[in-house]
Design an enzyme around this catalytic site. Structure first.
Site, mmCIF file in Angstrom:
data_model
loop_
_atom_site.group_PDB
_atom_site.id
_atom_site.type_symbol
_atom_site.label_atom_id
_atom_site.label_comp_id
_atom_site.label_asym_id
_atom_site.label_seq_id
_atom_site.Cartn_x
_atom_site.Cartn_y
_atom_site.Cartn_z
ATOM 1 N N THR A 105 -6.019 -2.673 -6.086
ATOM 2 C CA THR A 105 -5.644 -1.302 -6.497
ATOM 3 C C THR A 105 -5.302 -0.975 -5.800
ATOM 4 O OG1 THR A 105 -7.529 -0.753 -5.012
ATOM 5 C CG2 THR A 105 -8.294 -1.474 -7.194
ATOM 6 N N CYS A 106 -3.997 0.421 -6.263
ATOM 7 C CA CYS A 106 -3.247 0.898 -5.345
ATOM 8 C C CYS A 106 -2.166 0.644 -4.078
ATOM 9 C CB CYS A 106 -3.530 1.708 -4.461
ATOM 10 S SG CYS A 106 -3.260 3.154 -4.392
ATOM 11 N N THR A 107 -2.273 0.174 -3.210
ATOM 12 C CA THR A 107 -1.702 -0.084 -2.061
ATOM 13 C C THR A 107 -2.179 -1.479 -1.805
ATOM 14 O OG1 THR A 107 -2.328 1.610 -0.128
ATOM 15 C CG2 THR A 107 -0.269 1.985 -1.624
#
Length: 203
Positions: A105-107
């Site tokens: 998820t995300c970074t």
């Protein structure tokens, strides 16, 4: 069905809670099949502080997790994370190889990329950091406008709330569209969001 969430410090709490709540709702409604078991893991197995300052307590540290997971999800810390430690990198590589699917998820995509787990794959991350991910890891096919990307065993979602999109996609894949739609309605979110990340970017 064991889902392992690896969370370094300074993550958005919603990336952990969004996944866990979606899978919890799926378990509540599921009439049959293999329910989800979710474990939250940090490198040292100690309480960590989220980006907003709320502390979270993991179920285990990486040295305690020997059982392979069905699904491994790496949550991303606020901003671009540094390279993971050698110990964390080796653990991620072993867990990913033994899992049916893995992603971020995300970074968290940066952590997977550092471990070489996105080479030759399509992936996404938060729109603000997508160009940096592409520049640092040219072997990764970064899709900056996608909220969710699936490429073989690899699953990646964009920033923060897109973790819920990822969880809904997993539920649909595992148990069908009807259950995923029911969970989306319970959480009062889209099953599939209209538009891509560009609707949220500065442009």
């Amino acid at each position: 069905m064991l889902v392992t969430i690896f969370a370094p410090g300074k993550v958005h709490l919603l990336e952990i809670a969004g996944i866990r709540d979606a899978l919890f709702e799926a378990n509540c409604k599921m009439a049959s099949g293999d329910p989800y078991r979710v474990q939250l893991v940090t490198e040292g197995g100690l309480a960590a502080e989220s980006a907003s300052g709320v502390k979270y307590l993991p179920d285990a540290g990486i040295c305690d997790v020997l059982q392979p997971s069905d699904t491994l999800i790496v949550a991303g810390p606020y901003g671009v994370p540094p390279s993971p430690s050698e110990t964390a990198t080796e653990w991620l590589q072993k867990q990913a190889v033994s899992s049916r699917r893995y992603g971020s998820t995300c970074t968290g995509a940066f952590l997977l990329a550092h471990a070489g787990l996105l080479d030759g794959r399509s992936a996404t991350t938060h729109w603000e950091y997508a160009s940096q991910l592409a520049a640092e890891f040219p072997d990764v096919r970064v899709e900056p406008d996608r909220i969710f990307v699936r490429d073989g065993p690899v699953i990646c979602s964009a920033g923060v709330t897109a973790a819920i999109d990822l969880a809904l996609a997993l539920i649909e894949e595992d148990h069908g569209r009807a259950l995923a739609l029911w969970v989306a309605r319970r959480l009062v979110v889209f099953l599939k969001r209209p538009g891509g990340q560009s609707q949220f970017s500065a442009a």
